[in-house]
Write a protein that holds these residues in place. Structure first.
Motif, short mmCIF file in Angstrom:
data_model
loop_
_atom_site.label_atom_id
_atom_site.label_comp_id
_atom_site.label_asym_id
_atom_site.label_seq_id
_atom_site.Cartn_x
_atom_site.Cartn_y
_atom_site.Cartn_z
N ASN A 121 28.16 8.46 21.60
CA ASN A 121 26.91 8.05 20.95
C ASN A 121 25.97 7.36 21.93
OD1 ASN A 121 27.23 9.06 18.38
ND2 ASN A 121 28.26 7.23 17.60
N ASP A 122 26.52 6.46 22.74
CA ASP A 122 25.69 5.74 23.73
C ASP A 122 25.11 6.71 24.75
OD1 ASP A 122 26.17 3.37 22.45
OD2 ASP A 122 27.76 2.72 23.82
N ALA A 123 25.95 7.63 25.25
CA ALA A 123 25.48 8.59 26.24
C ALA A 123 24.42 9.52 25.65
CB ALA A 123 26.66 9.41 26.76
N LEU A 124 24.61 9.92 24.39
CA LEU A 124 23.66 10.80 23.72
C LEU A 124 22.31 10.10 23.54
CD1 LEU A 124 23.48 13.63 22.47
CD2 LEU A 124 24.19 12.63 20.29
N ARG A 125 22.35 8.82 23.11
CA ARG A 125 21.11 8.07 22.92
C ARG A 125 20.38 7.86 24.24
NH1 ARG A 125 23.35 5.15 18.40
NH2 ARG A 125 24.58 3.99 19.90
N ASP A 126 21.14 7.54 25.28
CA ASP A 126 20.52 7.33 26.60
C ASP A 126 19.82 8.60 27.08
OD1 ASP A 126 21.42 4.76 26.59
OD2 ASP A 126 23.09 5.10 27.98
N THR A 127 20.47 9.74 26.89
CA THR A 127 19.88 11.01 27.31
C THR A 127 18.62 11.32 26.51
OG1 THR A 127 22.07 11.87 27.92
CG2 THR A 127 20.31 13.48 27.60
N VAL A 128 18.69 11.12 25.20
CA VAL A 128 17.52 11.37 24.36
C VAL A 128 16.36 10.47 24.78
CG1 VAL A 128 16.61 11.11 22.01
CG2 VAL A 128 18.84 12.20 22.37
N GLN A 129 16.66 9.19 24.99
CA GLN A 129 15.59 8.26 25.34
C GLN A 129 14.94 8.64 26.66
OE1 GLN A 129 16.73 4.06 25.19
NE2 GLN A 129 14.77 3.75 24.17
N ARG A 130 15.72 9.04 27.61
CA ARG A 130 15.19 9.41 28.92
C ARG A 130 14.29 10.66 28.82
NH1 ARG A 130 19.57 9.81 31.12
NH2 ARG A 130 19.87 12.05 31.40
N ILE A 131 14.73 11.65 28.02
CA ILE A 131 13.96 12.88 27.89
C ILE A 131 12.68 12.65 27.09
CG2 ILE A 131 14.00 15.19 26.85
CD1 ILE A 131 16.97 15.33 27.62
N VAL A 132 12.77 11.87 26.02
CA VAL A 132 11.59 11.60 25.21
C VAL A 132 10.55 10.81 26.00
CG1 VAL A 132 10.74 10.32 23.19
CG2 VAL A 132 12.78 11.75 23.00
N GLN A 133 11.01 9.88 26.81
CA GLN A 133 10.08 9.05 27.58
C GLN A 133 9.32 9.84 28.63
OE1 GLN A 133 12.59 5.89 29.02
NE2 GLN A 133 12.20 4.58 27.24
N THR A 134 9.86 10.97 29.07
CA THR A 134 9.16 11.78 30.07
C THR A 134 8.01 12.57 29.46
OG1 THR A 134 10.67 13.65 29.77
CG2 THR A 134 11.26 12.01 31.44
N SER A 135 7.96 12.65 28.12
CA SER A 135 6.88 13.37 27.43
C SER A 135 6.30 12.47 26.36
CB SER A 135 7.41 14.67 26.80
OG SER A 135 8.00 15.50 27.76
N PRO A 136 5.25 11.73 26.66
CA PRO A 136 4.70 10.76 25.71
C PRO A 136 4.27 11.37 24.38
CG PRO A 136 3.80 10.39 27.91
CD PRO A 136 4.56 11.68 27.96
N GLY A 137 3.92 12.67 24.37
CA GLY A 137 3.51 13.31 23.12
C GLY A 137 4.64 13.99 22.39
N ALA A 138 5.87 13.87 22.89
CA ALA A 138 7.00 14.58 22.30
C ALA A 138 7.36 14.00 20.94
CB ALA A 138 8.20 14.51 23.23
N ARG A 139 7.94 14.85 20.11
CA ARG A 139 8.46 14.40 18.82
C ARG A 139 9.94 14.73 18.75
NH1 ARG A 139 9.14 16.93 13.97
NH2 ARG A 139 7.75 18.68 14.39
N LEU A 140 10.70 13.82 18.17
CA LEU A 140 12.16 13.97 18.09
C LEU A 140 12.59 14.25 16.66
CD1 LEU A 140 14.98 13.71 19.47
CD2 LEU A 140 14.90 11.29 18.82
N ALA A 141 13.38 15.30 16.46
CA ALA A 141 14.00 15.60 15.18
C ALA A 141 15.49 15.30 15.28
CB ALA A 141 13.78 17.06 14.80
#
Length: 475
Positions: free
Chosen positions: A338-358
């Motif tokens: 769970n921690d590794a998954l959240r860290d990966t998501v956060q890193r990818i989302v932060q690289t695209s300020p306009g991105a949306r997460l489902a």
């Protein structure tokens, strides 16, 4: 167990006073709170066994939209939350009654129909200027409120609505027409949920009913019945009420045009016509006294069903932010993963300020037979997983307009994830991978199937304890 609602029950500081409405989809209670002086009501969706998943998603839509809406034509948002897995939404209790009771007194005088129509159109104009299409306009969702400033319409029930700058949860999770059968616009039947003129069509159906006492398209109960409005025009209102003014028939039939381009361009223009009947330009619509003949009906069928509207369904918005999807397994509690998954998501989302997460989780269902949507403790399984997804995503601290939550139901987890990614044009899918057991070696893991079948970039994350952070596969 589902929450047993009763007077005096306190939910996050709000005290239930009395039930105001027991509907098929939700219960409304009058509530009070020491920090809020205005009249309030609490909306609680029905989440017992047998309730449709679409109504839970519709409630999620409403509590996503209401906080961003402003003005005198919508109830004021107060609060939302989950109480023991029971979602709730608190809003201003606007006094007045809907237009629904007026249907029992139809046909109404033409000037009253025009007045109510103008008030409704002005409310829609205000909503459309906030980038929202209501998509469920009908008498029971048009509340007539009167105060010292006169009458106005307040729009209620945004469970089917679409905000052009926020996720369309219903379109992402369902692929069937959404709306109320007698009022749904032709383009909605085809899945188009972005045209504000759909609300003008529904308002036209309402005005037709108020003016004549009849529904223009009846009450269809099938997809085939819904599609008849593409080619079978309604009886002209003046054929039912001969003394109805031609200008009012002109306006109503213009609202009911199959092609949205033939309707009023905006709700403001519709309101203007209803307020200034002497300036309405009459066409053959206002003079019409009977339905179109067989030849005209056949031509209309070929034109709209066979060609023009089919082309419009292929038009997509050119500009969109990247869509990122994360698949979360709530059943297996692997803190490291769970921690590794959240860290990966956060890193990818932060690289695209306009991105949306489902955020997605899949609730397994039996291949054969009927599953109860209540668990052994009597809790709604769908809602329980929605709450679990929110808890998982809370550390990401994403604003509400950049994150959504979806519970899919399927007997095959990999198929559900791949289908969702394909149907919603996901750009990047992120998921976790558990350790490989003997069974998974033989049958293939969920993550391996998703990587092989998904048509987007896929990142598979392993727990840090497994020694590998992630692996990414292009589409």
């Amino acid at each position: 167990m589902p929450v047993k609602l009763h007077a005096g029950l306190a939910i996050d500081g709000f005290t239930l006073e009395e039930p105001l409405h027991e509907g098929g989809m939700a219960t409304l209670w009058r509530v009070r709170h020491p920090d809020h002086a205005l009249p309030m009501l609490m909306k609680l969706p029905r989440i017992q066994y047998g309730e449709a998943v679409s109504q839970i998603v519709g409630f999620e839509v409403e509590r996503m939209l209401l906080p961003v809406l402003r003005g005198p034509h919508v109830p004021r948002y107060i609060a939302t939350g989950d109480y023991e897995d029971q979602p709730y939404l608190v809003m201003e209790h606007v006094s007045g009654d809907t237009l629904r009771p007026l249907l029992d007194r139809t046909p109404l005088p033409a000037d009253r129909v025009a007045h109510l129509g103008a008030l409704s159109a002005l409310a829609l104009e205000d909503l459309h200027r906030q980038h929202v299409v209501h998509l469920d306009i009908k008498p029971s969702n048009l509340l007539l409120h009167a105060d010292a400033n006169g009458e106005r319409i307040v729009l209620i029930d945004f469970g089917l609505s679409r905000h052009s700058q926020l996720p369309d949860l219903l379109a992402e999770q369902f692929h069937i027409p959404m709306g109320t059968a007698p009022y749904i616009a032709p383009e909605q039947v085809l899945g188009i949920r972005s045209d504000p003129r759909s609300d003008l069509f529904a308002l036209g159906v309402t005005l037709y009913h108020l003016a004549t006492g009849q529904r223009p398209f009846g009450f269809p109960s099938s997809q085939r019945g819904l599609k008849r409005r593409f080619y079978q025009d309604p009886a002209p209102p003046r054929s039912l009420v001969p003394d109805l003014p031609r200008w009012l028939q002109e306006i109503i039939l213009r609202c009911l045009e199959v092609d949205a381009d033939a309707r009023h361009p905006t709700a403001a223009q519709l309101a203007f016509d209803l307020q200034h009947p002497e300036q309405v330009v009459l066409t053959e619509r206002g003079e019409r006294m009977q339905r179109s003949g067989a030849l005209a009906t056949t031509r209309r069928w070929w034109r709209f069903v066979g060609h023009d509207i089919a082309q419009k369904t292929n038009v997509a918005d050119a500009a969109r932010a990247p869509l990122i999807m994360v698949a979360v397994d709530l059943k297996h509690h692997d803190l490291g993963l769970n921690d590794a998954l959240r860290d990966t998501v956060q890193r990818i989302v932060q690289t695209s300020p306009g991105a949306r997460l489902a955020c997605i989780t899949v609730m397994r269902t039996a291949r054969i037979g009927l599953d109860s949507n209540l668990d052994a403790d009597g809790r709604n399984r769908h809602v329980k997983r929605l709450v679990g997804l929110r808890d998982w995503a809370r550390p990401l601290e994403l604003p509400h307009h950049r994150i959504t939550f979806h519970v899919l139901e399927s007997s095959d987890v990999a198929d559900a994830l791949v289908d969702y990614a394909r149907n919603n044009v996901i750009d990047h899918l992120i998921m976790g991978a558990r350790g490989v057991t003997g069974v998974r070696r033989i049958l293939g893991s969920v993550s391996a199937r998703v990587v092989a079948e998904a048509n987007c970039t896929t990142t598979v994350v392993r727990s840090r304890a497994d020694g590998a952070a992630e692996a990414t596969a292009p589409p």
